[in-house]
Design an enzyme around this catalytic site. Sequence first.
Site, PDB file in Angstrom:
ATOM      1  N   LYS A  84       7.791  39.919  29.466  1.00 10.33           N
ATOM      2  CA  LYS A  84       9.248  39.902  29.706  1.00 10.33           C
ATOM      3  C   LYS A  84       9.941  40.662  28.579  1.00 10.33           C
ATOM      4  O   LYS A  84       9.606  40.468  27.400  1.00 10.33           O
ATOM      5  CB  LYS A  84       9.731  38.447  29.752  1.00 10.33           C
ATOM      6  CG  LYS A  84      11.203  38.273  30.119  1.00 10.33           C
ATOM      7  CD  LYS A  84      11.591  36.792  30.183  1.00 10.33           C
ATOM      8  CE  LYS A  84      13.016  36.593  30.685  1.00 10.33           C
ATOM      9  NZ  LYS A  84      13.371  35.162  30.790  1.00 10.33           N
TER      10      LYS A  84
ATOM     11  N   SER B 244      15.674  33.902  35.079  1.00  5.44           N
ATOM     12  CA  SER B 244      15.823  35.257  34.584  1.00  5.44           C
ATOM     13  C   SER B 244      14.513  36.036  34.487  1.00  5.44           C
ATOM     14  O   SER B 244      14.542  37.251  34.383  1.00  5.44           O
ATOM     15  CB  SER B 244      16.459  35.209  33.199  1.00  5.44           C
ATOM     16  OG  SER B 244      15.605  34.533  32.292  1.00  5.44           O
TER      17      SER B 244
ATOM     18  N   SER C 229      14.349  29.416  33.956  1.00 10.39           N
ATOM     19  CA  SER C 229      14.075  30.850  34.100  1.00 10.39           C
ATOM     20  C   SER C 229      12.608  31.237  34.255  1.00 10.39           C
ATOM     21  O   SER C 229      12.305  32.406  34.497  1.00 10.39           O
ATOM     22  CB  SER C 229      14.663  31.623  32.917  1.00 10.39           C
ATOM     23  OG  SER C 229      16.047  31.765  33.076  1.00 10.39           O
TER      24      SER C 229
END
Lengths: 235, 484, 95, 249
Positions: free
Chosen positions: A78, A158, A182
């Site tokens: 990420k 996210s 997330s």
Amino acid sequence: MVRLTDLTLAQARDGIVGGEFSAQELTEAYLTAMGAVRSLNCFIRETPDVAMAMATAADDRRARGEGGAMNGIPIAIKDLFCTKGVPATAGSHILDGFTPPYESTVTHNLWEAGAVMLGKTNLDEFAMGSSNMTSYFGPVTNPWQRTGDDAKLVPGGSSGGSAAIVAAHGAVAATGTDTGGSIRQPGSFCGIVGMKPTYGRCSRWGTIAFASSLDQAGPLTRTVRDAAIMLGAMA
Amino acid sequence: MSDLLRGRTGEWELVIGLEVHAQVIADAKLFSGAATSFGAEPNEQVSFVDAGMPGMLPVLNETCVRQAVLTGLALNAEVNLQSVFARKNYFYPDMPQGYQISQYEEPIIGEGEIIIDLPGDETRTVGIERLHLEQDAGKSVHDRHPKKSYIDLNRSGVTLMEIVSKPDMRSAEQAAAYVTKLRAILRYIGSCDGNMQEGSLRCDANVSVRRLGEALGLRCEIKNLNSIRFMRQAIEYEAARQIEIIEDGGTVDQETRLFDSAKGETRSMRSKEDAHDYRYFPDPDLLPLRLSQDYVDALKQSLPELPEAKKQRFMQAFGLSAYDASVLVAERETADYFENVAEGRDPKLAANWVISELFGRLNRGEIPLAESPVSAASLGGLIDLISDDTISGRIAKDVFTEMFDTGRAAADIVEEKGLRQVTDTGALEATVEKIMADNPDRVADYRGGNQKLVGWFMGQIMKASQGKANPQMVNELLRKKLAE
Amino acid sequence: MSLDKETVRKIATLARIKVDEDALEPLAGELNNILGWVEQLSEVDTEGVPPMTSVVATEAYQRPDRVTDGDKVEEILANAPEEAQGFFVVPKVIE
Amino acid sequence: MDIAVADYEESLGGDLKGMKIGIPKEYRIEGMPVEIETLWDEGASWLMAAGAEIVEISLPHTKYALPAYYIVAPAEASSNLARYDGVRYGLRVEGDTPQALYENTRGEGFGAEVKRRVLIGTYVLSAGYYDAYYLQAQKVRTRIAQDFHDAWQTVDAILTPTTPSAAFAQGEKMDDPIAMYLNDVLTVPASMAGLPAISVPSGLSGEGLPLGLHVIGRPFDEATVFKVGQTLEDAAEFSTRPRIMAGGS
């Protein structure tokens, strides 16, 4: 014949250890797979050169009878984790051109365990969102679609890029961060496993902060076993 | 002594509270492993934490905690076993995180006190409101470019103790005495070097005036006073300014002001109204700091004798005046030096020599005590020669000058130059008789009743003996001969 | 509780975020919606309840006082939009 | 963190005999689709079949977790994101003064949602509002953590759905921040209490989209979370693949 990109993390690990295929072969297969699903916009930055160098090093370790828990496993990171020498964006315009001269503890631990970096994945800007629609680098598309409908769906957020690329078999696994859901919510939206460990289990050092008292890194994988293996390497 | 100020319309009381920022002595910064030494090249002592890089986290330095607790104990203050680091949010180019980590509602140290020394052997107790730990900001340099400011983050993250007094001071002089005493305490325990030139100790002064018996007036905060002299000037200027405003029928604005040392005046900092909403909240990157009572007790045991206790001991054990004692205890090194000199000798004589002669020379040459060419043992040797009448006090001063210039021992100088006192009665008698014989008129004058002439005779005799005659013996002999 | 345009302007200044004049009003509307929704927290009886300080019961770690970092001006300045003579550079700060 | 990392893979396998799994009644939120309730019940029956005892529990402050989260998280974010000021790295949009530089850089550099949260966070920390918002939210958070702490007296893990819906279309919910925030209504309570939790794909919605079940565990008891999660995974036999997949599904 089973496709390399269909193997779970545990299977791929055993395959490399057992000499059935090399880390370089596995990584090449994933670099090809990433290209095949590029339309999902999972990555903000792909790092094929870094990946091949790390895969080569993993094979060397394997040849010496060494290697950690994830030796040669290609994963996506990420783009909230700082990785040395690779631009980090947090999905925001405001980090334009920023290249961290340091490595986050979580990614450091993963590389110590032998993992291979495929690239930095898309996310809601500063991890603020549940749809991956707030990224400066455009939305991520969920590889899933409704039956009889080709509307583009959100992967959740996210950690949307991380969840989507793992679901689309463009990475064995990926790191995520979870502040209010997330990791787990995009995991659920993309049909994969998402694990948020206890707050403080994984170090926050070098991970771009959203809400300090809540932020926690964790794995996105295709199986629970894979999540267990990967968390052991991250923590 | 009255500290009241006289205005056109009556008397005014000045009320002063001080916030002292003291840099904590530690090798590394409060929350990072970067160095803290003075004078490095720009941005050389900066870690990614200090530069506010993304994802960087603070990790507390244990020595800084210990220094704060020691300081609290030295100020007779309560040590809070739980304290909380908070973020003070505001934007400034030399503050990379966009907030300063400080302590707000729960500081590490609570109320304490300092006894300050005032002229006329007076003392006054000034309350301490609190002491908290915080990080310093970087430095903005404004004179390198006409349109730009340059930012150096070397100081970013350096540990400060903010020590807040109660509004207990009533004159600039008391404020100066407070800073002097606080600085002495910090230096005694080694928690701050007190160096104001290098910015290790800075003061903000809260100043207000009121007519006697009235409620506290609105105060102005004068920022960043970096010498005691400037602080006194700033407070005096500010007091006069406020009195004038009120006497002219105006009101004092509560504001932050800067002292312009070139002009000797304070002026308003043009600050935006919103700049004061700091949005303090507990820093979520740092857990509450918890200390055990055992830890605090052990530190209390380790405290050295502090200036106030030492001063009392010097007065009681050595019979020194409050003034001499407070001068000697101002620095731990000075007190130690004095005690070495005084050991086994007349303490008042020792104090006199240390304060008048030694400090006089050191101050004139701006030489620190540690580099004094005359050691405590050496000065002691000189005093021994005075005490056993080997040399006179007058000669001793010359010997001391020689010692200071050459670093040689007193005894060697006395021997080499033949400066021993003449104590041979026969030789002294001869000199006295010779001087009397040479000045029959004055002898007659004396015998006629002009007793003051003793002094003149003494001077002549001492001169004739090149100062070596024992003055006491000469005095006795002279009076006896003149009386014959 | 109603958050007006002027309050939005004030907090935008505090947060150092430029907001166009014509965006203030709609933004006030959005923020009001959110604040109206979180207002339900006032229903919770929190008498005597301490605020959360850390979700996991651990001690604050204290590191030894050693110089382990710094001395890397180039890396510190590597990402700077403007630098000169080893400094970061900003428009002149007016005191 | 000084707590030893267990070999999580080692903890997998075996049945759930002697384990108690809590079903928090407050998670049956208004408007939850029937298919999600059904999946949840199914998950409970799978765990029961593996030997676990299913216990209904109460986490009374669940309802307040999301609004409390939307105070605490933006407050921290407003401060954490202050460092993005155009001075040391990243985007810089010039201005005549540092103030203008900051406002221009942050005005252009942050997107709408980030600005929204930074402004909310700035507001709830500002003078006069801190107690009513931030402090109250952190007190509510203590209550939420206490709810879980109480639950651990009777159960070893908690089972809930992960989300109140399956994936939605791009562009949906974009004009209604609160509707978007409600996505996290089932995940946020564990976040507020700092607890480990896993989402395991467990079934398909009527529209053929994946749905996850969510297991929450005690602090630092990731091992139990994995073990229960794997039990769900085994029972669900989730094998459907997404339509868009490298090499084809």
